[in-house]
Design a protein around this motif. Structure first.
Motif, PDB file in Angstrom:
ATOM      1  N   THR A  21      43.976   7.292  58.676  1.00 47.81           N
ATOM      2  CA  THR A  21      44.663   8.409  59.338  1.00 47.81           C
ATOM      3  C   THR A  21      44.002   9.759  59.100  1.00 47.81           C
ATOM      4  O   THR A  21      44.549  10.775  59.507  1.00 47.81           O
ATOM      5  CB  THR A  21      46.116   8.496  58.831  1.00 47.81           C
ATOM      6  OG1 THR A  21      46.085   8.745  57.415  1.00 47.81           O
ATOM      7  CG2 THR A  21      46.886   7.233  59.128  1.00 47.81           C
ATOM      8  N   ASP A  22      42.839   9.750  58.434  1.00 45.77           N
ATOM      9  CA  ASP A  22      42.183  10.991  58.049  1.00 45.77           C
ATOM     10  C   ASP A  22      43.158  11.867  57.252  1.00 45.77           C
ATOM     11  O   ASP A  22      43.287  13.064  57.474  1.00 45.77           O
ATOM     12  CB  ASP A  22      41.644  11.747  59.274  1.00 45.77           C
ATOM     13  CG  ASP A  22      40.674  12.847  58.870  1.00 45.77           C
ATOM     14  OD1 ASP A  22      39.982  12.683  57.849  1.00 45.77           O
ATOM     15  OD2 ASP A  22      40.629  13.876  59.575  1.00 45.77           O
ATOM     16  N   GLY A  23      43.863  11.220  56.340  1.00 49.88           N
ATOM     17  CA  GLY A  23      44.889  11.896  55.554  1.00 49.88           C
ATOM     18  C   GLY A  23      44.347  12.540  54.299  1.00 49.88           C
ATOM     19  O   GLY A  23      43.188  12.371  53.926  1.00 49.88           O
ATOM     20  N   LYS A  24      45.202  13.292  53.650  1.00 46.35           N
ATOM     21  CA  LYS A  24      44.887  13.949  52.379  1.00 46.35           C
ATOM     22  C   LYS A  24      45.619  13.223  51.258  1.00 46.35           C
ATOM     23  O   LYS A  24      46.769  12.805  51.422  1.00 46.35           O
ATOM     24  CB  LYS A  24      45.313  15.418  52.407  1.00 46.35           C
ATOM     25  CG  LYS A  24      44.986  16.165  51.129  1.00 46.35           C
ATOM     26  CD  LYS A  24      45.255  17.652  51.258  1.00 46.35           C
ATOM     27  CE  LYS A  24      44.867  18.365  49.962  1.00 46.35           C
ATOM     28  NZ  LYS A  24      45.020  19.818  50.074  1.00 46.35           N
ATOM     29  N   ILE A  25      44.934  13.090  50.139  1.00 47.91           N
ATOM     30  CA  ILE A  25      45.509  12.420  48.974  1.00 47.91           C
ATOM     31  C   ILE A  25      45.863  13.467  47.916  1.00 47.91           C
ATOM     32  O   ILE A  25      45.034  14.297  47.538  1.00 47.91           O
ATOM     33  CB  ILE A  25      44.520  11.391  48.386  1.00 47.91           C
ATOM     34  CG1 ILE A  25      44.217  10.308  49.431  1.00 47.91           C
ATOM     35  CG2 ILE A  25      45.078  10.784  47.099  1.00 47.91           C
ATOM     36  CD1 ILE A  25      43.111   9.359  49.030  1.00 47.91           C
ATOM     37  N   TRP A  26      47.087  13.411  47.470  1.00 53.90           N
ATOM     38  CA  TRP A  26      47.575  14.273  46.391  1.00 53.90           C
ATOM     39  C   TRP A  26      47.780  13.380  45.173  1.00 53.90           C
ATOM     40  O   TRP A  26      48.520  12.412  45.238  1.00 53.90           O
ATOM     41  CB  TRP A  26      48.899  14.918  46.783  1.00 53.90           C
ATOM     42  CG  TRP A  26      48.821  15.757  48.012  1.00 53.90           C
ATOM     43  CD1 TRP A  26      48.929  15.315  49.304  1.00 53.90           C
ATOM     44  CD2 TRP A  26      48.596  17.155  48.082  1.00 53.90           C
ATOM     45  NE1 TRP A  26      48.797  16.373  50.158  1.00 53.90           N
ATOM     46  CE2 TRP A  26      48.590  17.520  49.450  1.00 53.90           C
ATOM     47  CE3 TRP A  26      48.401  18.155  47.122  1.00 53.90           C
ATOM     48  CZ2 TRP A  26      48.398  18.825  49.876  1.00 53.90           C
ATOM     49  CZ3 TRP A  26      48.218  19.455  47.549  1.00 53.90           C
ATOM     50  CH2 TRP A  26      48.211  19.778  48.910  1.00 53.90           C
ATOM     51  N   ILE A  27      47.118  13.702  44.066  1.00 56.22           N
ATOM     52  CA  ILE A  27      47.260  12.924  42.837  1.00 56.22           C
ATOM     53  C   ILE A  27      48.167  13.717  41.904  1.00 56.22           C
ATOM     54  O   ILE A  27      47.839  14.832  41.511  1.00 56.22           O
ATOM     55  CB  ILE A  27      45.901  12.668  42.164  1.00 56.22           C
ATOM     56  CG1 ILE A  27      44.950  11.996  43.151  1.00 56.22           C
ATOM     57  CG2 ILE A  27      46.075  11.830  40.908  1.00 56.22           C
ATOM     58  CD1 ILE A  27      43.506  12.018  42.702  1.00 56.22           C
ATOM     59  N   LEU A  28      49.304  13.145  41.559  1.00 57.26           N
ATOM     60  CA  LEU A  28      50.289  13.833  40.727  1.00 57.26           C
ATOM     61  C   LEU A  28      50.430  13.135  39.385  1.00 57.26           C
ATOM     62  O   LEU A  28      50.629  11.920  39.320  1.00 57.26           O
ATOM     63  CB  LEU A  28      51.655  13.846  41.431  1.00 57.26           C
ATOM     64  CG  LEU A  28      52.821  14.415  40.624  1.00 57.26           C
ATOM     65  CD1 LEU A  28      52.634  15.912  40.382  1.00 57.26           C
ATOM     66  CD2 LEU A  28      54.133  14.138  41.327  1.00 57.26           C
ATOM     67  N   HIS A  29      50.318  13.923  38.334  1.00 61.62           N
ATOM     68  CA  HIS A  29      50.610  13.419  36.991  1.00 61.62           C
ATOM     69  C   HIS A  29      51.594  14.395  36.360  1.00 61.62           C
ATOM     70  O   HIS A  29      51.416  15.611  36.437  1.00 61.62           O
ATOM     71  CB  HIS A  29      49.343  13.317  36.139  1.00 61.62           C
ATOM     72  CG  HIS A  29      49.616  12.807  34.764  1.00 61.62           C
ATOM     73  ND1 HIS A  29      49.976  11.494  34.516  1.00 61.62           N
ATOM     74  CD2 HIS A  29      49.614  13.424  33.567  1.00 61.62           C
ATOM     75  CE1 HIS A  29      50.176  11.340  33.207  1.00 61.62           C
ATOM     76  NE2 HIS A  29      49.959  12.496  32.616  1.00 61.62           N
ATOM     77  N   VAL A  30      52.634  13.856  35.752  1.00 61.12           N
ATOM     78  CA  VAL A  30      53.672  14.682  35.151  1.00 61.12           C
ATOM     79  C   VAL A  30      53.622  14.521  33.636  1.00 61.12           C
ATOM     80  O   VAL A  30      53.590  13.406  33.122  1.00 61.12           O
ATOM     81  CB  VAL A  30      55.068  14.298  35.686  1.00 61.12           C
ATOM     82  CG1 VAL A  30      56.145  15.204  35.099  1.00 61.12           C
ATOM     83  CG2 VAL A  30      55.084  14.357  37.210  1.00 61.12           C
ATOM     84  N   THR A  31      53.615  15.654  32.947  1.00 64.01           N
ATOM     85  CA  THR A  31      53.619  15.641  31.481  1.00 64.01           C
ATOM     86  C   THR A  31      54.930  16.228  30.975  1.00 64.01           C
ATOM     87  O   THR A  31      55.662  16.868  31.722  1.00 64.01           O
ATOM     88  CB  THR A  31      52.455  16.478  30.897  1.00 64.01           C
ATOM     89  OG1 THR A  31      52.632  17.847  31.258  1.00 64.01           O
ATOM     90  CG2 THR A  31      51.120  15.973  31.400  1.00 64.01           C
ATOM     91  N   ALA A  32      55.178  16.026  29.712  1.00 63.70           N
ATOM     92  CA  ALA A  32      56.369  16.611  29.095  1.00 63.70           C
ATOM     93  C   ALA A  32      56.266  18.123  29.135  1.00 63.70           C
ATOM     94  O   ALA A  32      55.172  18.687  29.024  1.00 63.70           O
ATOM     95  CB  ALA A  32      56.497  16.129  27.653  1.00 63.70           C
TER      96      ALA A  32
END
Length: 147
Positions: free
Chosen positions: A28-39
């Motif tokens: 889809t010619d999409g964008k990737i968002w990489i999310l990491h959550v920390t304390a």
């Protein structure tokens, strides 16, 4: 799907999750968002006074390493796959962070790792108030991962 969010819980599962995101984003010619959550980190003066400085320093150093890792993953996606990617490191609650980023970036798909009794498994299936999947109102791709 123009915006795909990878909810990254552990660096050791990054390759498997990102591989799935890349496959779908290429279609889809999409964008990737990489999310990491920390304390959450105590940033106020009183919180810093409450504990040993070395513990605070270790958290800061760990956060710097995680930020660099997430940024490196996004750069590799852009370089190797010619797709847009962005890494996001957020402090606080995982479910709130995912909800906020889904709304903020018009995310159309969340990709997360799945293993029995895994934190993300519990997050998406055992929330007694309401399943996060129901709250998001978008598809979730659960990628099987090994411990």
């Amino acid at each position: 799907m123009k915006n795909i969010l990878v909810a990254l819980g552990s660096a050791k599962h990054a390759d498997a999750l990102i591989a799935q995101a890349v496959k779908l984003a290429k279609l889809t010619d999409g964008k990737i968002w990489i999310l990491h959550v920390t304390a959450a980190n105590p940033d106020d003066f009183l919180a810093l006074e409450a504990g040993p400085q070395h513990l605070y320093d270790e958290r800061v150093e760990s956060r710097k390493k995680k930020t660099a890792f997430i940024k490196q993953l996004a750069e590799q996606i852009e370089k190797n796959h010619n797709l847009q990617a962005e890494g996001i490191l957020v402090e606080g609650s995982v479910s709130k962070a995912i909800k906020n980023k889904v709304q903020e970036h018009n995310i159309e798909l969340v990709i997360a790792g799945h293993q029995k009794k895994d934190f993300l498994y519990e997050l998406f299936t055992a929330n007694k108030k309401k399943d996060l999947v129901d709250e998001l109102q978008i598809p979730l791709l659960a990628v099987p991962i090994k411990a």
